[in-house]
Design an enzyme around this catalytic site. Structure first.
Site, PDB file in Angstrom:
ATOM      1  N   HIS A  97       0.811  -1.213   0.000  1.00 44.42           N
ATOM      2  CA  HIS A  97       0.000   0.000   0.000  1.00 44.42           C
ATOM      3  C   HIS A  97       0.848   1.267   0.000  1.00 44.42           C
ATOM      4  O   HIS A  97       2.070   1.239   0.174  1.00 44.42           O
ATOM      5  CB  HIS A  97      -0.916   0.009   1.231  1.00 44.42           C
ATOM      6  CG  HIS A  97      -0.153  -0.029   2.524  1.00 44.42           C
ATOM      7  ND1 HIS A  97       0.463   1.083   3.054  1.00 44.42           N
ATOM      8  CD2 HIS A  97       0.112  -1.047   3.387  1.00 44.42           C
ATOM      9  CE1 HIS A  97       1.068   0.761   4.186  1.00 44.42           C
ATOM     10  NE2 HIS A  97       0.875  -0.530   4.420  1.00 44.42           N
ATOM     11  N   SER A 165       1.834   4.232  -5.028  1.00 47.17           N
ATOM     12  CA  SER A 165       2.356   5.441  -4.404  1.00 47.17           C
ATOM     13  C   SER A 165       3.641   5.108  -3.621  1.00 47.17           C
ATOM     14  O   SER A 165       4.601   4.613  -4.207  1.00 47.17           O
ATOM     15  CB  SER A 165       1.289   6.061  -3.504  1.00 47.17           C
ATOM     16  OG  SER A 165       1.667   7.353  -3.092  1.00 47.17           O
TER      17      SER A 165
END
Length: 222
Positions: A97, A165
């Protein structure tokens, strides 16, 4: 079926997994008009009325995990992750993540991946439900070391590494540091990537013309 009795306000430690289990057990052959998401509606209304608004978050997380057939796990290092373990998988996908994210950011993505893949979505140290140490370093290189520890503990080898990200930067550094572990690298809006020469410095969010589209493509792909 999912109902308020399945998800009591006092059972905070396992609400998400209870809902995920109930979701997985709900027949998948229901008529389209009776989509399984409708089964959660009575529980949501009852919980909101009872002042258990926080439970709605757990209800949603559990439902999304159930749809993707992901199960909550915690290893001996305290690292929490979601896993879909299948018999004789054709491959393993490890998902990382982004900043401020967690393992649950991958549930809808995971739900659309082939059923013959083993899926793992990890909470990096300092995020989600994994251990948090305010004094510890959370630099990309440190997280790469944590990720390598997780890979070794779980005997992962030859996996597809996916990052978003911040997770994209960590995944990239991992692949460069441990290339023999990784079969493929998939990056979504990764941090730490320098635009190619000639790419526009402007960021197009809404495409309004063919020129905007060309600008977006020039900065989106390296």
């Amino acid at each position: 079926p999912i109902s308020p009795s399945n998800v009591a306000c006092s059972a905070a430690d396992s609400r998400e997994e209870k809902v995920a289990t109930a979701w997985r057990r709900t027949p998948a052959t229901m008529p389209p008009m009776l989509d399984r998401r409708l089964l959660a509606l009575p529980a949501a209304v009852a919980l909101l009325t009872a002042g258990c608004a926080s439970v709605l978050v757990d209800l949603g997380l559990g439902a999304e995990r159930g749809r993707a057939d992901l199960r909550w796990q915690r290893d001996d290092d305290g690292i929490v992750y979601l896993e879909r373990n299948v018999r004789d998988p054709t491959g393993t996908v490890l998902m990382v993540h982004g900043l401020g994210g967690s393992k649950d950011h991958w549930t809808r993505f995971a739900a659309r991946l082939p059923q013959n893949l083993r899926l793992i979505a990890i909470d990096l140290p300092g995020f989600g439900e994994s251990p948090k140490d305010a004094q510890a370093s959370h630099a990309a290189t440190t997280q790469v070391a944590h990720l390598k520890r997780f890979v070794d503990v779980h005997h992962l080898k030859g996996f597809h590494l996916v990052g978003n990200s911040m997770g994209g930067r960590i995944a990239t550094e991992y692949a460069l540091t441990h290339p023999d572990d990784v079969v493929s690298l998939v990056l979504f809006d990764p941090a730490g990537v320098t635009p190619p020469p000639g790419a526009s410095s402007s960021h197009i969010v809404i495409v309004r013309s063919a020129a905007d589209f060309d600008t977006l493509m020039a900065t989106a792909f390296v």
